[in-house]
Scaffold this motif. Structure first.
Motif, PDB file in Angstrom:
ATOM      1  N   GLY A   1       0.833  -1.205   0.000  1.00 26.53           N
ATOM      2  CA  GLY A   1       0.000   0.000   0.000  1.00 26.53           C
ATOM      3  C   GLY A   1       0.862   1.248   0.000  1.00 26.53           C
ATOM      4  O   GLY A   1       2.081   1.194  -0.194  1.00 26.53           O
ATOM      5  N   ILE A   2       0.216   2.417   0.246  1.00 21.04           N
ATOM      6  CA  ILE A   2       0.921   3.699   0.290  1.00 21.04           C
ATOM      7  C   ILE A   2       1.001   4.168   1.737  1.00 21.04           C
ATOM      8  O   ILE A   2      -0.028   4.274   2.426  1.00 21.04           O
ATOM      9  CB  ILE A   2       0.205   4.749  -0.575  1.00 21.04           C
ATOM     10  CG1 ILE A   2       0.092   4.259  -2.033  1.00 21.04           C
ATOM     11  CG2 ILE A   2       0.952   6.081  -0.531  1.00 21.04           C
ATOM     12  CD1 ILE A   2      -0.694   5.206  -2.924  1.00 21.04           C
ATOM     13  N   TYR A   3       2.214   4.458   2.198  1.00 21.36           N
ATOM     14  CA  TYR A   3       2.450   4.842   3.587  1.00 21.36           C
ATOM     15  C   TYR A   3       2.821   6.328   3.656  1.00 21.36           C
ATOM     16  O   TYR A   3       3.637   6.807   2.849  1.00 21.36           O
ATOM     17  CB  TYR A   3       3.571   3.999   4.196  1.00 21.36           C
ATOM     18  CG  TYR A   3       3.177   2.557   4.436  1.00 21.36           C
ATOM     19  CD1 TYR A   3       2.885   2.103   5.717  1.00 21.36           C
ATOM     20  CD2 TYR A   3       3.090   1.646   3.384  1.00 21.36           C
ATOM     21  CE1 TYR A   3       2.528   0.775   5.952  1.00 21.36           C
ATOM     22  CE2 TYR A   3       2.725   0.319   3.599  1.00 21.36           C
ATOM     23  CZ  TYR A   3       2.451  -0.108   4.885  1.00 21.36           C
ATOM     24  OH  TYR A   3       2.088  -1.409   5.105  1.00 21.36           O
ATOM     25  N   HIS A   4       2.243   7.013   4.648  1.00 22.52           N
ATOM     26  CA  HIS A   4       2.516   8.438   4.855  1.00 22.52           C
ATOM     27  C   HIS A   4       3.029   8.671   6.268  1.00 22.52           C
ATOM     28  O   HIS A   4       2.499   8.114   7.240  1.00 22.52           O
ATOM     29  CB  HIS A   4       1.243   9.277   4.641  1.00 22.52           C
ATOM     30  CG  HIS A   4       0.747   9.261   3.231  1.00 22.52           C
ATOM     31  ND1 HIS A   4       1.176  10.163   2.288  1.00 22.52           N
ATOM     32  CD2 HIS A   4      -0.158   8.464   2.612  1.00 22.52           C
ATOM     33  CE1 HIS A   4       0.569   9.912   1.139  1.00 22.52           C
ATOM     34  NE2 HIS A   4      -0.261   8.890   1.314  1.00 22.52           N
ATOM     35  N   CYS A   5       4.064   9.486   6.359  1.00 21.27           N
ATOM     36  CA  CYS A   5       4.560   9.979   7.639  1.00 21.27           C
ATOM     37  C   CYS A   5       3.857  11.320   7.902  1.00 21.27           C
ATOM     38  O   CYS A   5       3.927  12.227   7.054  1.00 21.27           O
ATOM     39  CB  CYS A   5       6.071  10.158   7.559  1.00 21.27           C
ATOM     40  SG  CYS A   5       6.835  10.761   9.069  1.00 21.27           S
TER      41      CYS A   5
END
Length: 365
Positions: free
Chosen positions: A84-88
């Protein structure tokens, strides 16, 4: 708001195999407002919290514990569902709920296994042309489980059943096994079998080849020629030639027997390779057609690839010349066996006895 604050998430995309540890990089610079930094998978209201300093996240740890600038995390035992797409995301303390002020550009995580190179195995022992022989192709380390296998013989596609993918349940990695039946021919000494595997993670299909010569056995075809052709004249030189043709592999030995007894008089020719990859072996045996050898049997025996021997025979027949004219024993035999001859001889004896009796009676008178 907070113009000097920067949130850096440099990884655009990361590729990881199931079971490996995934590292996601995030750092902060400049004026850092008070508040937590968290990691999320996805975006919007449906995003999933992956890591925060407060809470329980069994597979996730910070790379530098307690740091206020480095929020890099490690996700251990990566699974397919981790893709998936991970965001900080940086938050600041508010009077109520924390307020989101920055979000990283996002890192696209792909979780897929690195498949192993396939291997092809053949039968446990060599097989002769005829019934289909089974070959098996295996490989492992696939994820997801959608795997396509194609079999080719000399570049031509072969019909084969659907491959078997294990385990049947959900897993971080799958293995594949595919079998195909191939009917071997004598010409397969130069043929190749190819197993081709296609998968969504592969830029090009994986291939493994198998030389069918490793599984092939072709027994020799035997024949024995005689020169000159029988029957031959007494004391003439006769050559028997044995041809062992079209066999594979090339391991073969040829011996001659005279009336069942081995003889070392054979003269073998060098082993010859045929255009189809099979081999031919030839040996000649020269003998003198003596009277004692009439009706002798000469046997060519070949042992090929440690198999039971095969044989071919030829019989030496000596021509018996006809007697000179006037000396035909057959004519004399026919003459003495004639009934007319025996009747004539009998009458001759009777007449002679009668004549002698007549003379005796006459002298007495």
């Amino acid at each position: 708001q907070y113009p000097e604050f920067q949130l850096l998430q440099p990884q655009g995309a990361v590729w990881v195999s199931p079971g490996e540890t995934l590292t996601l990089i995030c750092s902060q610079t400049g004026f850092i407002p008070v508040g937590p930094t968290k990691w999320f998978k996805g975006s919007g209201s449906g995003r999933q919290l992956v890591y925060a300093d407060v809470g329980s996240f069994p597979r996730v740890t910070r790379a530098v514990s307690g740091s206020y600038t480095d929020y890099t995390i490690h996700i251990s035992d990566t699974r397919p569902e981790d893709a998936g797409i991970y965001h900080c995301v940086k938050f600041v303390k508010g009077s109520g709920a924390d307020e989101e002020i920055r979000s990283g550009n996002g890192t696209v995580v792909s979780v897929s296994a690195r498949p192993s190179a396939p291997s092809v195995s053949g039968p446990p022992s060599r097989a002769e042309p005829g019934p289909p022989v089974t070959f098996t192709c295996t490989s492992g380390g696939f994820c997801p489980r959608d795997i396509a296998v194609t079999w080719l013989k000399n570049g031509a596609k072969l019909p084969a059943p659907q491959p078997r993918v294990l385990p049947a349940h959900e897993s971080v990695s799958y293995s594949v096994s595919s079998t195909v039946g191939v009917s071997l021919t004598a010409g397969d000494a130069r043929s190749q079998l190819t197993c081709q595997i296609e998968h969504s993670t592969l830029p090009a299909p994986l291939r493994a080849t198998y030389n069918l010569s490793d599984a092939l056995r072709v027994p020799p075809r035997l024949r024995v020629d005689t020169a000159p052709a029988a029957p031959v004249a007494l004391n003439e030189s006769v050559t028997f030639t044995c041809h062992a043709e079209g066999f594979y592999p090339k391991d073969a030995s040829l011996t001659w027997l005279e009336n069942g007894t081995e003889t070392n008089l054979g003269n073998p020719s060098p082993l010859a390779e045929n255009p189809d990859g099979t081999y031919t072996l030839q040996s000649s045996l020269e003998v003198k057609a003596t009277e004692q050898r009439n009706q002798s049997v000469f046997t060519c025996r070949v042992v090929h690839d440690s198999q039971p021997p095969v044989s071919a025979n030829a019989t030496l027949r000596i021509f018996q010349p006809s007697p000179e004219p006037g000396k035909d024993p057959t004519s004399l035999t026919s003459l003495f066996s004639s009934p007319a001859l025996w009747i004539g001889l009998f009458l001759e004896k009777v007449l002679t006895a009668a004549f002698l009796l007549f003379l005796f009676l006459r002298n007495k008178a």
